[in-house]
Scaffold this motif. Structure first.
Motif, PDB file in Angstrom:
ATOM      1  N   TYR A 202      30.272  15.982   9.540  1.00 57.37           N
ATOM      2  CA  TYR A 202      31.228  16.819   8.812  1.00 57.37           C
ATOM      3  C   TYR A 202      32.154  15.964   7.949  1.00 57.37           C
ATOM      4  CZ  TYR A 202      34.854  20.369   8.094  1.00 57.37           C
ATOM      5  OH  TYR A 202      35.763  21.227   7.542  1.00 57.37           O
TER       6      TYR A 202
ATOM      7  N   LYS B 281      32.351  15.940   3.830  1.00 57.82           N
ATOM      8  CA  LYS B 281      33.640  16.214   3.192  1.00 57.82           C
ATOM      9  C   LYS B 281      34.034  15.046   2.290  1.00 57.82           C
ATOM     10  CE  LYS B 281      37.589  18.390   2.626  1.00 57.82           C
ATOM     11  NZ  LYS B 281      37.696  19.692   1.987  1.00 57.82           N
TER      12      LYS B 281
ATOM     13  N   ASP C  45      31.961  15.154  -0.838  1.00 53.43           N
ATOM     14  CA  ASP C  45      32.427  16.252  -1.706  1.00 53.43           C
ATOM     15  C   ASP C  45      33.679  15.829  -2.472  1.00 53.43           C
ATOM     16  OD1 ASP C  45      30.385  17.924  -0.876  1.00 53.43           O
ATOM     17  OD2 ASP C  45      31.641  19.059   0.542  1.00 53.43           O
TER      18      ASP C  45
ATOM     19  N   GLU D 131      43.243  15.431   2.219  1.00 54.18           N
ATOM     20  CA  GLU D 131      42.186  16.417   2.448  1.00 54.18           C
ATOM     21  C   GLU D 131      41.423  16.133   3.746  1.00 54.18           C
ATOM     22  OE1 GLU D 131      41.192  19.248   0.788  1.00 54.18           O
ATOM     23  OE2 GLU D 131      42.996  19.052  -0.438  1.00 54.18           O
TER      24      GLU D 131
ATOM     25  N   MET E 237      41.333  18.725   7.121  1.00 54.05           N
ATOM     26  CA  MET E 237      40.047  19.403   6.902  1.00 54.05           C
ATOM     27  C   MET E 237      39.971  20.745   7.617  1.00 54.05           C
ATOM     28  SD  MET E 237      36.990  16.585   6.939  1.00 54.05           S
ATOM     29  CE  MET E 237      37.046  16.385   8.685  1.00 54.05           C
TER      30      MET E 237
END
Length: 143
Positions: free
Chosen positions: A116, A120, A123, A137, A141
């Motif tokens: 995960y 992230k 991204d 960020e 999350m």
């Protein structure tokens, strides 16, 4: 030895140890693929690892201590750098993502969250966010 030399040598040693830890992760399956080798080549250049040091570390990577960043912010900074290297060189693919997941675990993130966190991080670098935004960020999350 001047104070500057002392800090330069300490910085150099940390880079070598960091590189050796990543080599150790790459060698966790007993081989370094061509994609991993290309990634290590780029990483060595970024960390100012000479060709001679590179060869020595590949040969004796287990002799270097594993020094994961002790602070969460330092781990996030390293994750940011690694994710940007994968993205910037357009080497992202299934194998590279698996390697980055292993590096995330090597940085000290929990293995349950590694996939995960990796996705992230990728991204965010695709969105070309800065380090501060990236760190915020990732820290938040699960909002």
């Amino acid at each position: 030895m001047s104070i500057a030399d002392f800090f330069d040598s300490g910085f150099k040693k940390r880079n070598e140890d960091h590189f050796a830890a990543i080599v150790r992760v790459a060698m966790s399956d007993d081989i370094i693929t061509e994609e991993e080798k290309a990634f290590l080549d780029r990483l060595a250049h970024k960390l100012n690892i000479s060709e001679a040091e590179y060869k020595q570390i590949l040969k004796d990577y287990k002799t270097h201590p594993i020094n994961p960043p002790t602070s969460y912010d330092k781990r996030l900074e390293r994750l940011f750098d690694l994710a940007r290297m994968v993205w910037a060189d357009h080497i992202e693919g299934e194998k590279q993502i698996r390697m980055l997941i292993r590096l995330v675990v090597g940085l000290g993130f929990h293995s349950k969250n590694a996939k995960y966190i990796t996705h992230k991080a990728l991204d965010l670098v695709h969105e070309e966010v800065d380090l501060d935004t990236f760190m915020d960020e990732i820290k938040h999350m699960n909002r």
